[in-house]
Design a protein around this motif. Structure first.
Motif, short mmCIF file in Angstrom:
data_model
loop_
_atom_site.label_atom_id
_atom_site.label_comp_id
_atom_site.label_asym_id
_atom_site.label_seq_id
_atom_site.Cartn_x
_atom_site.Cartn_y
_atom_site.Cartn_z
N ASP A 118 -6.54 16.40 -2.16
CA ASP A 118 -6.70 15.00 -2.52
C ASP A 118 -5.50 14.18 -2.07
N VAL A 119 -5.75 12.94 -1.71
CA VAL A 119 -4.72 11.96 -1.43
C VAL A 119 -5.04 10.74 -2.28
N LEU A 120 -4.02 10.14 -2.89
CA LEU A 120 -4.21 8.94 -3.67
C LEU A 120 -3.68 7.75 -2.89
N VAL A 121 -4.55 6.76 -2.69
CA VAL A 121 -4.22 5.53 -1.99
C VAL A 121 -4.14 4.41 -3.02
N SER A 122 -3.03 3.69 -3.01
CA SER A 122 -2.87 2.55 -3.91
C SER A 122 -2.73 1.28 -3.08
N ALA A 127 0.85 -1.19 0.00
CA ALA A 127 0.00 0.00 0.00
C ALA A 127 0.88 1.24 0.00
N THR A 128 0.42 2.28 -0.68
CA THR A 128 1.13 3.57 -0.68
C THR A 128 0.14 4.71 -0.55
N LEU A 129 0.64 5.83 -0.05
CA LEU A 129 -0.07 7.10 -0.03
C LEU A 129 0.75 8.10 -0.83
N ALA A 130 0.09 9.02 -1.51
CA ALA A 130 0.78 10.07 -2.25
C ALA A 130 -0.16 11.21 -2.54
N LEU A 131 0.41 12.35 -2.85
CA LEU A 131 -0.37 13.48 -3.34
C LEU A 131 -0.54 13.35 -4.85
N PRO A 132 -1.54 14.03 -5.43
CA PRO A 132 -1.80 13.87 -6.86
C PRO A 132 -0.66 14.39 -7.74
N GLY A 133 -0.53 13.77 -8.91
CA GLY A 133 0.40 14.24 -9.92
C GLY A 133 -0.29 15.14 -10.93
N PRO A 145 5.44 4.55 1.26
CA PRO A 145 4.93 3.21 1.57
C PRO A 145 4.13 3.24 2.86
N VAL A 146 3.11 2.43 2.93
CA VAL A 146 2.30 2.30 4.13
C VAL A 146 2.63 0.95 4.77
N THR A 147 2.88 0.97 6.07
CA THR A 147 3.19 -0.27 6.78
C THR A 147 2.16 -0.54 7.86
N PHE A 148 2.15 -1.78 8.32
CA PHE A 148 1.23 -2.24 9.35
C PHE A 148 2.05 -3.02 10.37
N SER A 149 2.20 -2.44 11.57
CA SER A 149 3.10 -3.01 12.57
C SER A 149 4.49 -3.24 11.99
N GLY A 150 4.92 -2.32 11.14
CA GLY A 150 6.24 -2.38 10.54
C GLY A 150 6.35 -3.21 9.29
N ASP A 151 5.31 -3.92 8.91
CA ASP A 151 5.36 -4.79 7.74
C ASP A 151 4.69 -4.12 6.54
N ALA A 152 5.23 -4.43 5.34
CA ALA A 152 4.68 -3.85 4.12
C ALA A 152 3.35 -4.48 3.74
N SER A 153 3.09 -5.69 4.18
CA SER A 153 1.83 -6.37 3.88
C SER A 153 1.06 -6.61 5.17
N VAL A 154 -0.24 -6.87 5.00
CA VAL A 154 -1.08 -7.12 6.16
C VAL A 154 -2.19 -8.08 5.76
N THR A 155 -2.59 -8.91 6.68
CA THR A 155 -3.74 -9.80 6.49
C THR A 155 -4.85 -9.34 7.41
N VAL A 156 -5.99 -9.00 6.81
CA VAL A 156 -7.13 -8.49 7.55
C VAL A 156 -8.14 -9.63 7.71
N PRO A 157 -8.40 -10.10 8.92
CA PRO A 157 -9.34 -11.20 9.09
C PRO A 157 -10.73 -10.86 8.55
N ALA A 158 -11.47 -11.87 8.18
CA ALA A 158 -12.86 -11.67 7.75
C ALA A 158 -13.64 -10.97 8.86
N GLY A 159 -14.37 -9.95 8.50
CA GLY A 159 -15.17 -9.21 9.46
C GLY A 159 -14.43 -8.13 10.22
N ALA A 160 -13.14 -7.90 9.89
CA ALA A 160 -12.32 -6.99 10.68
C ALA A 160 -11.87 -5.78 9.89
N GLU A 161 -11.29 -4.83 10.63
CA GLU A 161 -10.65 -3.65 10.08
C GLU A 161 -9.25 -3.54 10.67
N VAL A 162 -8.34 -2.86 9.98
CA VAL A 162 -7.02 -2.59 10.54
C VAL A 162 -6.66 -1.14 10.28
#
Length: 434
Positions: free
Chosen positions: A164-168, A114-120, A133-150
């Motif tokens: 505007d912010v662009l999320v990829s 995942a990344t965050l950026a301003l528009p081009g 880059p966006v991290t989750f507990s320091g990791d580049a990837s994350v697994t979101v359980p069914a029914g959950a949010e992170v």
């Protein structure tokens, strides 16, 4: 230490505020100056981030309300796909964090990057100098359980108000049913493979008008909190110009930004087209009823102190119509009670006119009138926004004024949304808790 991500969002929020307050207090005792980081700074540690933000903590600046996938691409899900989605923020800040949602997933959702950026320069482009880059507990990837949010780690990115912010997001998949918001009234872009770090939008060969796997963006900055707009298609922006940010909460956010900075607040749009107070919607993407989604979409939004309730027309005009005003009134009373239990201010909005819409009848009009009389006169809400008075045609109060009508006689157009926002007394929206 940061608050545990296993805690509910509401507890994480208050834990985070306490952490920030403690760090800020320590810095002030030591005579330190609380400075903002540059946009290109590395992501600081949690303690440093809290000290930088001072005691203001996190506040929601953008939100959407997600719905159950029941058909089409949402039900089928995605494999090896990157989503680039444009979020229009209300208030800015020096740091951001992303909220991902798998609330309606039937299996764990893997987000590979995942990344965050301003528009081009062009639609779908990002400014490479702001790509983070966006991290989750320091990791580049994350697994979101069914029914959950992170919630992501803090990202150092200076975001201006009304920007505007662009999320990829890259999902390796197969994802299974995809949690989404059907009608974004905003264009996003899709590509095969991991394109999260690709600056050019030309790599994205498909577009989408939904939001996928997202339900919020928080920032750190000097604000008084956030206001949530819990509503249906009129809050969601049906009838407004796509990609122009002309929903009525957008117009209201423009007015809010004229206030002195300490009085500004995040504006969070929790509208879903077709949504109802009492029953789940009749069509895909229209969401659980407002009572069922109240906690997730309103009461636990980051930094929220006020919720504006603008629902009820679909209970009246959709099939399985409610002809007893008391049932709608009971639902409003529940929302007020539950909001007050959380220390929030609850603002009621009257239901606008809809004569000329295909399901209008005199009997349904009588229900609308009775409900509006209660909203105005009961004293149950902390304040009232009289949308009906703004939109109705003086020559025919059962209809929308022609200049405010999008053309379908239910939804306002851009001018109607602007008029709604202009009529709001901003002082009644103060998100400072009761």
């Amino acid at each position: 230490m940061p608050p545990s991500r296993s805690l509910p969002r509401s507890l994480r929020r208050w834990a985070g505020l306490l952490t920030a307050a403690a760090a800020a207090g320590a810095a002030l005792m030591a005579g330190a100056t609380l400075a903002e980081p540059p946009a290109d700074a590395a992501v600081p540690s949690t303690a440093a981030a809290d000290a930088t933000a001072g005691a203001t903590g996190w506040v929601g600046t953008w939100a959407t309300a997600v719905a159950r996938p029941e058909s089409g691409a949402a039900l089928a899900g995605f494999t090896d796909t990157t989503f680039r989605q444009r979020l229009h923020v209300s208030v800015g800040g020096t740091q951001a964090r992303l909220r991902l949602s798998n609330v309606y997933g039937t299996q764990p959702l893997v987000v590979g990057a995942a990344t965050l950026a301003l528009p081009g320069a062009n639609p779908g482009d990002v400014d490479a100098a702001t790509l983070r880059p966006v991290t989750f507990s320091g990791d580049a990837s994350v697994t979101v359980p069914a029914g959950a949010e992170v919630v992501s780690d803090p990202v150092a990115l200076r975001i201006a108000d009304d920007n505007d912010v662009l999320v990829s997001l890259h999902v390796p998949g197969p994802t299974g049913p995809a949690t989404y918001h059907s009608a974004a009234h905003s264009t996003g872009w899709l590509a095969d493979g991991d394109r999260t770090a690709t600056p050019s939008g030309s790599a994205f060969d498909r577009t989408t008008t939904s939001f996928w796997f997202l339900d919020g963006l928080d920032v750190r900055g000097a604000t008084s909190g956030a206001v949530v707009f819990l509503g249906d298609s009129i809050t969601d922006g049906s009838g407004s110009t796509r990609d122009a940010n002309r929903r009525w909460p957008d117009y209201l956010a423009d007015r809010m930004l004229q206030l002195p900075r300490p009085q500004r607040f995040g504006v969070l749009n929790a509208g879903i087209g077709g949504n109802r107070l009492l029953l789940h919607a009749n069509s895909p993407g229209q969401g659980d009823n407002a009572l069922a989604r109240l906690d997730r979409d309103a009461l636990t939004q980051t930094g929220a102190g006020t919720v504006v309730v603008f629902e009820g027309v679909n209970d009246i005009q959709q099939p399985n119509s409610q002809y007893d005003p008391e049932r709608l009134i009971a639902a409003y009373e529940q929302i007020v009670e539950r909001g007050h239990d959380q220390g929030m201010r609850v603002i009621g909005a009257t239901i606008g006119p809809f004569r000329g819409w295909g399901t209008w009848t005199p009997e349904r009009e009588a229900v609308r009138v009775a409900v509006n009389e209660w909203i105005r006169g009961s004293g149950a809400f902390d304040a009232v926004i009289d949308v009906d008075a703004v939109l109705r045609d003086p020559a025919d109060p059962q209809r929308i004024r022609p200049e405010y009508d999008s053309g379908d006689h239910l939804h306002p157009g851009d001018a109607g949304y602007a008029a709604m926002a202009a009529a709001v007394d901003l002082s009644v929206l103060s998100p400072r808790r009761r």
